[in-house]
Design a protein around this motif. Structure first.
Motif, PDB file in Angstrom:
ATOM      1  N   LEU A   1      42.931  35.558  42.946  1.00  0.00           N
ATOM      2  CA  LEU A   1      42.068  35.596  41.763  1.00  0.00           C
ATOM      3  C   LEU A   1      40.829  36.452  42.006  1.00  0.00           C
ATOM      4  CD1 LEU A   1      41.547  34.246  38.895  1.00  0.00           C
ATOM      5  CD2 LEU A   1      40.044  32.686  40.117  1.00  0.00           C
ATOM      6  N   ASP A   2      40.164  36.257  43.149  1.00  0.00           N
ATOM      7  CA  ASP A   2      38.887  36.947  43.385  1.00  0.00           C
ATOM      8  C   ASP A   2      39.069  38.426  43.714  1.00  0.00           C
ATOM      9  OD1 ASP A   2      40.087  36.250  45.747  1.00  0.00           O
ATOM     10  OD2 ASP A   2      38.219  35.978  46.833  1.00  0.00           O
ATOM     11  N   ARG A   3      40.316  38.860  43.963  1.00  0.00           N
ATOM     12  CA  ARG A   3      40.556  40.295  44.143  1.00  0.00           C
ATOM     13  C   ARG A   3      41.094  40.919  42.860  1.00  0.00           C
ATOM     14  NH1 ARG A   3      42.615  40.936  49.754  1.00  0.00           N
ATOM     15  NH2 ARG A   3      41.073  39.841  51.017  1.00  0.00           N
ATOM     16  N   GLU A   4      41.580  40.068  41.974  1.00  0.00           N
ATOM     17  CA  GLU A   4      42.301  40.563  40.803  1.00  0.00           C
ATOM     18  C   GLU A   4      41.341  40.854  39.645  1.00  0.00           C
ATOM     19  OE1 GLU A   4      45.218  41.322  41.326  1.00  0.00           O
ATOM     20  OE2 GLU A   4      46.327  41.396  39.446  1.00  0.00           O
ATOM     21  N   LEU A   5      40.271  40.064  39.527  1.00  0.00           N
ATOM     22  CA  LEU A   5      39.409  40.158  38.348  1.00  0.00           C
ATOM     23  C   LEU A   5      38.127  40.938  38.656  1.00  0.00           C
ATOM     24  CD1 LEU A   5      39.783  36.563  36.815  1.00  0.00           C
ATOM     25  CD2 LEU A   5      41.254  38.555  36.549  1.00  0.00           C
ATOM     26  N   VAL A   6      38.240  42.031  39.363  1.00  0.00           N
ATOM     27  CA  VAL A   6      37.033  42.753  39.778  1.00  0.00           C
ATOM     28  C   VAL A   6      37.102  44.237  39.419  1.00  0.00           C
ATOM     29  CG1 VAL A   6      36.333  41.181  41.600  1.00  0.00           C
ATOM     30  CG2 VAL A   6      38.020  42.931  42.102  1.00  0.00           C
ATOM     31  N   ALA A   7      37.760  44.564  38.321  1.00  0.00           N
ATOM     32  CA  ALA A   7      37.840  45.975  37.926  1.00  0.00           C
ATOM     33  C   ALA A   7      36.477  46.447  37.426  1.00  0.00           C
ATOM     34  CB  ALA A   7      38.891  46.135  36.829  1.00  0.00           C
TER      35      ALA A   7
ATOM     36  N   GLN B   1      27.157  29.401  33.249  1.00  0.00           N
ATOM     37  CA  GLN B   1      26.757  29.489  34.649  1.00  0.00           C
ATOM     38  C   GLN B   1      28.003  29.293  35.504  1.00  0.00           C
ATOM     39  OE1 GLN B   1      23.606  30.172  35.797  1.00  0.00           O
ATOM     40  NE2 GLN B   1      23.179  30.560  33.634  1.00  0.00           N
ATOM     41  N   LEU B   2      28.454  30.339  36.158  1.00  0.00           N
ATOM     42  CA  LEU B   2      29.694  30.240  36.934  1.00  0.00           C
ATOM     43  C   LEU B   2      29.443  30.592  38.398  1.00  0.00           C
ATOM     44  CD1 LEU B   2      32.341  31.905  34.579  1.00  0.00           C
ATOM     45  CD2 LEU B   2      31.976  29.480  34.999  1.00  0.00           C
ATOM     46  N   ALA B   3      30.045  29.814  39.287  1.00  0.00           N
ATOM     47  CA  ALA B   3      30.008  30.130  40.717  1.00  0.00           C
ATOM     48  C   ALA B   3      30.862  31.376  40.958  1.00  0.00           C
ATOM     49  CB  ALA B   3      30.549  28.942  41.499  1.00  0.00           C
ATOM     50  N   PRO B   4      30.716  32.010  42.145  1.00  0.00           N
ATOM     51  CA  PRO B   4      31.594  33.161  42.432  1.00  0.00           C
ATOM     52  C   PRO B   4      33.066  32.749  42.334  1.00  0.00           C
ATOM     53  CG  PRO B   4      29.860  32.965  44.081  1.00  0.00           C
ATOM     54  CD  PRO B   4      29.762  31.755  43.213  1.00  0.00           C
TER      55      PRO B   4
ATOM     56  N   ALA C   1      45.437  31.637  44.990  1.00  0.00           N
ATOM     57  CA  ALA C   1      46.688  32.402  44.952  1.00  0.00           C
ATOM     58  C   ALA C   1      47.293  32.357  43.555  1.00  0.00           C
ATOM     59  CB  ALA C   1      47.671  31.834  45.965  1.00  0.00           C
ATOM     60  N   LEU C   2      47.624  33.528  43.023  1.00  0.00           N
ATOM     61  CA  LEU C   2      48.278  33.648  41.722  1.00  0.00           C
ATOM     62  C   LEU C   2      49.591  34.397  41.900  1.00  0.00           C
ATOM     63  CD1 LEU C   2      45.251  34.925  39.573  1.00  0.00           C
ATOM     64  CD2 LEU C   2      46.052  32.572  39.750  1.00  0.00           C
ATOM     65  N   THR C   3      50.472  34.263  40.927  1.00  0.00           N
ATOM     66  CA  THR C   3      51.703  35.046  40.913  1.00  0.00           C
ATOM     67  C   THR C   3      51.776  35.778  39.584  1.00  0.00           C
ATOM     68  OG1 THR C   3      52.762  33.322  42.223  1.00  0.00           O
ATOM     69  CG2 THR C   3      54.206  34.917  41.178  1.00  0.00           C
ATOM     70  N   THR C   4      52.015  37.079  39.636  1.00  0.00           N
ATOM     71  CA  THR C   4      52.108  37.848  38.398  1.00  0.00           C
ATOM     72  C   THR C   4      53.458  37.590  37.729  1.00  0.00           C
ATOM     73  OG1 THR C   4      53.186  39.750  39.386  1.00  0.00           O
ATOM     74  CG2 THR C   4      50.768  39.692  39.473  1.00  0.00           C
ATOM     75  N   MET C   5      53.591  38.082  36.494  1.00  0.00           N
ATOM     76  CA  MET C   5      54.872  37.864  35.792  1.00  0.00           C
ATOM     77  C   MET C   5      55.984  38.730  36.388  1.00  0.00           C
ATOM     78  SD  MET C   5      54.253  39.579  32.089  1.00  0.00           S
ATOM     79  CE  MET C   5      53.356  41.100  31.868  1.00  0.00           C
ATOM     80  N   GLN C   6      55.629  39.636  37.309  1.00  0.00           N
ATOM     81  CA  GLN C   6      56.674  40.344  38.054  1.00  0.00           C
ATOM     82  C   GLN C   6      56.990  39.626  39.366  1.00  0.00           C
ATOM     83  OE1 GLN C   6      53.913  42.200  36.841  1.00  0.00           O
ATOM     84  NE2 GLN C   6      55.065  42.811  35.019  1.00  0.00           N
ATOM     85  N   GLY C   7      56.311  38.498  39.614  1.00  0.00           N
ATOM     86  CA  GLY C   7      56.589  37.721  40.813  1.00  0.00           C
ATOM     87  C   GLY C   7      55.779  38.142  42.038  1.00  0.00           C
ATOM     88  N   GLN C   8      54.750  38.991  41.831  1.00  0.00           N
ATOM     89  CA  GLN C   8      53.962  39.444  42.982  1.00  0.00           C
ATOM     90  C   GLN C   8      52.807  38.489  43.261  1.00  0.00           C
ATOM     91  OE1 GLN C   8      53.261  42.762  40.606  1.00  0.00           O
ATOM     92  NE2 GLN C   8      54.496  44.198  41.811  1.00  0.00           N
ATOM     93  N   ALA C   9      52.492  38.333  44.553  1.00  0.00           N
ATOM     94  CA  ALA C   9      51.389  37.457  44.954  1.00  0.00           C
ATOM     95  C   ALA C   9      50.058  38.191  44.789  1.00  0.00           C
ATOM     96  CB  ALA C   9      51.569  37.035  46.403  1.00  0.00           C
TER      97      ALA C   9
END
Lengths: 201, 501
Positions: free
Chosen positions: A64-70, A45-48, A53-61
């Protein structure tokens, strides 16, 4: 402080003991069967997703909630780059899964988030990935310590220290589908089967 | 538990320690460490990755890796040795391994009593020669009782160099002496309890109460002679570990000593020289002023020339900062630069600000290094800084004062109110960590195993130290991995935590 270390050691010994007993009582000749016996799969049971804020291994900002929605199946795990055994094992297994799915023309998004951001800079994450055959569609993330603690707590993978982190994979078929939580060390073939049968709702 | 008392003595006497070695143990070590490949499925790691340098196993990520060093592998697990494991494992009984059964296990994954190991244990197509060498190494691994430790006592040293700050050195020595006195005051005549326990069969957890003996190794003369001094001390009266230490410009000879002698060296007060961690055996709390220079360089991007304010009495520090600045592309000039980099202690920095009166066009970057900045130090300096930055590896201001309250209370109770709390806090932290590590060495007392325990446990020990988030791991020996970078505007400061760029 004494208790903290005591608890840590007790926990480690207990699990060590359980592992020995498990293998002693139940001889498991086949690799898949052995892994399967150690696997727990359930719907958490997970909340939304929080907006962290995350940083990719290329250093880009990133957030989380925009990144895991493919719209393709997602597999999320937590690693740290100086992990002595399990993180490399899990990463190598996921690389195999990515390769196997690509060979069948299936798309999958993989996301690995470090639980040791003070040490795991973007550069350190890039160094770690060089040991594996990692294809497109797989990103490694770091971030601020407190932010990543929030992410770990959201997914219930924080166990007080990096060495105590549980071997967990979180997966879902698409951004509106329910999450599936896999605990243990699945073989690549098992995980491919699980990904292909992820529930849509 | 009672039987554990015999462990150290038994390790030296067991017959396998005296068996003539068929294989080449040194070559076996290379196979174990991965310097020579062990025939296996592609990508399988070397033994050391999971079983660790001690060979005493590991627990990580939900996976228990059992001990495989000689004292455990080539002995049976029976009801006498089962006490090394949790109660649930009491009845895991297996015969001792020998070279043939080890070979069978590595090739097939099946143990001598027919148990198939976890699939995460790789299978290796090991040849007979490699197997003999690996067996020879495993028989020796973690089999020697380490120096400086017995069932009742442990000897530790603290090391100072001739250029150590006398005030901080004395603070560290006073803190350690009082800690050891207190620690030993808790021992409750454990040796006597052990004798009684042997007679009555009662349980005695003697390892929690070893008596500590503390030596102060005060290095003298030229750094070129330190190696010989340290080796002579260790030969004359060996210690098990080094706890704290204070130096000046050079610490590398001591790190080198720790590595050569396989001594765990817990070093809260000396930085790691700015580079990577100096080996497996030295645990430093911070990378050093070189890291702070790199962090400052990121915020001083606009400046090409910088003026360096440094204590003339500490030329080695000034030299180190100057070369770090040069590496970052700055030209270090006298006066007239657009930025000032100060590595002065708080009082000297405030005095210099008052005399130089930098205007708002001059950026002042203050890198106090190992000098802690409480609220008083911040308030004495920042109103004199119109524009600038502060880079501190420790907590600062009220957060620091709060953090050090625990140490101040302890110091007050000891009658040591004059001892700087930041030095005492870090020293106590290292001593407590060593004590905790010693109390939890379930399988053996080898120095490698102690450090491996700290890889797991350091981040769980209550933090006394002014450095934030102390944690190490496999291949990590710098416990605090960044610094606070604060932007100063109109006497106010806005702090951000930054890790190595």
């Amino acid at each position: 402080m004494l208790m903290a270390l005591l608890l840590m050691r007790r926990r480690s010994l207990l699990v060590l003991g359980m592992g020995l007993i498990g293998t002693a009582l139940r001889p498991m000749p086949a690799r898949a069967a052995a892994a399967g016996e150690h696997l727990q799969v359930f719907r958490p049971q997970l909340a939304p997703l929080p907006s962290v804020a995350l940083t990719t291994m290329q250093g880009q900002a990133r957030l989380l909630d925009r990144e895991l929605v493919a719209d393709v199946p997602l597999v999320l795990n937590f690693i740290f780059t100086t992990c002595s055994s399990t993180c490399s094992v899990q990463t190598a297994m996921l690389a195999q899964v990515q390769h196997d799915l690509a060979a069948r023309g299936r798309r999958v998004q993989l996301a690995s988030i470090t639980i040791d951001p003070d040490n795991d800079t973007p550069e350190q994450l890039r160094r770690f990935t060089q040991h594996f055959s990692i294809g497109a569609g797989w990103q490694f993330y770091t971030g601020r310590f407190d932010d990543l603690l929030r992410v770990q707590r959201h997914f219930d993978v924080y166990r007080g220290s990096k060495a105590a982190h549980p071997p967990v994979l979180l997966m879902r078929r698409h951004a509106r589908a329910p999450w599936l939580r896999v605990e243990g060390f699945p073989a690549a073939g098992e995980l491919v089967a699980l990904i292909e049968s992820l529930p849509a709702a | 538990m009672r039987r554990a008392a015999c462990w150290l003595a038994a390790a030296a006497l067991l017959p396998w320690a005296a068996v003539a070695q068929a294989g080449d143990a040194e070559r076996g070590r290379s196979l174990y460490d991965g310097r020579l490949p062990l025939a296996a499925a592609q990508g399988a790691p070397a033994c050391v990755a999971c079983h660790r340098p001690s060979g005493l196993g590991n627990f990580e990520g939900g996976l228990a890796v059992p001990p495989i060093a000689g004292p455990t592998l080539f002995q049976p697990f029976d009801r006498d040795t089962a006490h090394y494991f949790a109660p649930s494992a009491r009845y895991r009984v297996r015969p001792a391994y020998d070279e043939a059964s080890l070979g069978a296990l590595l090739r097939s994954g099946v143990s001598p009593d027919g148990v198939t190991l976890h699939p995460l244990m790789p299978r290796y197509a090991i040849g007979d020669a490699d197997l003999a060498d690996l067996t020879a190494h495993l028989r020796l691994l973690s089999s020697e009782p380490p120096p400086g430790i017995t069932a009742d006592s442990v000897r530790v040293a603290t090391i100072t160099t001739p250029d150590a700050d006398p005030l901080r050195r004395d603070a560290m020595l006073a803190t350690l002496a009082r800690f050891v006195e207190q620690k030993n005051g808790q021992s409750r005549h454990e040796a006597q309890r052990m004798k009684q326990a042997a007679r009555t069969g009662e349980m005695a957890m003697y390892r929690k109460f070893r008596v500590w003996q503390l030596d102060h190794w005060a290095l003298h003369g030229d750094p070129g002679t330190w190696r010989a001094q340290l080796d002579a001390w260790q030969a004359r009266q060996p210690v098990y570990a080094v706890v704290a230490g204070l130096g000046g410009a050079q610490w590398a000879p001591i790190d080198d000593f720790c590595a050569r002698q396989r001594l765990p060296c817990l070093l809260p007060l000396v930085d790691a020289g700015g580079g990577a961690a100096p080996g497996f055996y030295s645990l430093h709390y911070h990378a050093g002023i070189d890291l702070d220079v790199r962090l400052a360089a990121r915020v001083l991007k606009g400046a090409r020339t910088v003026e360096l304010w440094a204590d003339p009495a500490a030329p080695a520090l000034a030299e180190r900062v100057q070369s770090a600045l040069t590496r970052e592309g700055f030209q270090v000039v006298g006066e007239g630069a657009t930025a000032i980099v100060s590595v002065l202690p708080p009082a000297a920095h405030a005095a210099r600000l008052r005399s130089a009166r930098p205007g708002s066009r001059t950026v002042v970057a203050w890198l106090p290094g190992t000098h802690a900045l409480g609220r008083a130090e911040i308030e004495a300096t920042l109103p004199l800084t119109p524009r600038g930055w502060v880079v501190s590896p420790m907590r600062t201001g009220e957060a620091l004062d709060r953090q050090l309250q625990r140490a101040r209370t302890w110091l007050h109770a000891q009658g040591l109110d004059d001892v700087p709390a930041d030095v005492a806090a870090s020293t106590l932290q290292a001593a407590i960590v060593l004590g905790e590590g010693l109390a939890h060495q379930d399988f053996g007392f080898t120095p490698e195993y102690l450090l491996e325990l700290l890889e797991h446990g350091l981040e769980n020990v209550v933090p006394w130290s002014p450095y934030p988030r102390l944690a190490i791991g496999p291949d990590q020996r710098i416990a605090s991995k960044g610094s606070w970078v604060g932007e100063v505007r109109d006497g106010r400061v806005d702090w951000q935590w930054r890790t190595a760029p």
